[in-house]
Design a protein around this motif. Structure first.
Motif, PDB file in Angstrom:
ATOM      1  N   GLU A  63       0.841  -1.205   0.000  1.00 20.14           N
ATOM      2  CA  GLU A  63       0.000   0.000   0.000  1.00 20.14           C
ATOM      3  C   GLU A  63       0.874   1.253   0.000  1.00 20.14           C
ATOM      4  O   GLU A  63       2.104   1.167  -0.029  1.00 20.14           O
ATOM      5  CB  GLU A  63      -0.940  -0.021   1.211  1.00 20.14           C
ATOM      6  N   THR A  80       5.617   4.076  -0.139  1.00 20.91           N
ATOM      7  CA  THR A  80       5.033   2.761  -0.384  1.00 20.91           C
ATOM      8  C   THR A  80       5.978   1.715   0.190  1.00 20.91           C
ATOM      9  O   THR A  80       7.183   1.950   0.301  1.00 20.91           O
ATOM     10  CB  THR A  80       4.749   2.543  -1.885  1.00 20.91           C
ATOM     11  N   GLY A  98       1.134  -3.846  -6.556  1.00 17.92           N
ATOM     12  CA  GLY A  98       0.259  -3.007  -5.725  1.00 17.92           C
ATOM     13  C   GLY A  98       0.928  -1.704  -5.313  1.00 17.92           C
ATOM     14  O   GLY A  98       0.267  -0.660  -5.228  1.00 17.92           O
ATOM     15  N   HIS A 102      -1.111   1.544  -6.191  1.00 22.92           N
ATOM     16  CA  HIS A 102      -1.604   2.398  -5.105  1.00 22.92           C
ATOM     17  C   HIS A 102      -0.946   3.773  -5.137  1.00 22.92           C
ATOM     18  O   HIS A 102      -1.589   4.784  -4.837  1.00 22.92           O
ATOM     19  CB  HIS A 102      -1.362   1.735  -3.749  1.00 22.92           C
ATOM     20  N   SER A 105      -2.603   5.740  -7.827  1.00 27.97           N
ATOM     21  CA  SER A 105      -3.962   6.123  -7.501  1.00 27.97           C
ATOM     22  C   SER A 105      -3.986   7.244  -6.446  1.00 27.97           C
ATOM     23  O   SER A 105      -4.778   8.186  -6.553  1.00 27.97           O
ATOM     24  CB  SER A 105      -4.737   4.854  -7.151  1.00 27.97           C
TER      25      SER A 105
END
Ligand code: ADP
Length: 179
Positions: A63, A80, A98, A102, A105
């Protein structure tokens, strides 16, 4: 390389010098600083970065969390947490993908137009660099396909020429497949 509206480039250098809206930090779960690129980012940003990171309370692997950039040229740092490579049987590939997804995003939700990534997990976390490059490129390619107008610039900043060559080849593969 131009993909849709986005310039996508691979450079060799020090990510702390990047003038993109955000730089990504390959942090650890505590978000309280470490060695490698994490240490370099905290040194360049100054102590206020650590103070803000303390308020976040950590971040799960795969994440991302966002802070201001303080003394960095970049306005924001996206922290991250990449996976530690332990042979590939513990979901390392999906976790690494991911990290990129992430981070992009978060950047998009903050309306940031340019972002620079280091080669997450390829230092002390031991991820094989060729695989890491392909995963990074395919995660960014997937995000660009989903949202072609979200970014002006996505930059991979590698620390040495060997990593740059791997990331460059991986980006070309993904970008050419997309045309
Ligand atoms: P991880 O714990 O995720 O493996 P590291 O910081 O050990 O993170 O390494 C991640 C990558 O960042 C490595 O490829 C390393 O060479 C690179 N790196 C280290 N310092 C910098 C820097 N200042 N700018 C860009 N890349 C860096």
């Amino acid at each position: 390389m131009i993909v849709g509206a986005t310039r996508w480039e691979v450079v060799t250098g020090d990510i702390t010098r990047s003038t993109t809206d955000a730089i990504v930090n390959a942090a650890n779960n505590s978000l309280l600083g470490g060695g490698g690129v994490d240490g370099a980012i905290h040194r360049a940003a100054g102590p206020d970065l650590l103070a803000e990171c303390r308020t976040i309370g950590g971040c799960p692997t795969g994440e991302a969390r966002i802070t201001r950039g303080y003394d960095l040229p970049a306005r924001y740092v996206i922290h991250t947490v990449g996976p530690v490579w332990s042979g590939g049987g513990r979901g390392e590939r999906d976790l690494l993908a991911g990290c990129y997804a992430h981070s992009l995003s978060l950047a998009r939700h903050h309306a940031l137009r340019s972002i620079a990534f280091p080669a997450i997990s390829t230092g002390v976390y031991g991820f094989p660099k060729d695989q890491a490059a392909r995963i990074a490129a395919s995660a960014v390619g997937a995000a660009l396909r989903r949202d072609p107008d979200a970014f002006d610039l996505i930059r991979f900043v590698c620390f040495d020429e060997a990593a740059t060559a791997l990331f460059d080849a991986a980006v070309r593969d993904v970008a050419c497949t997309d045309q």
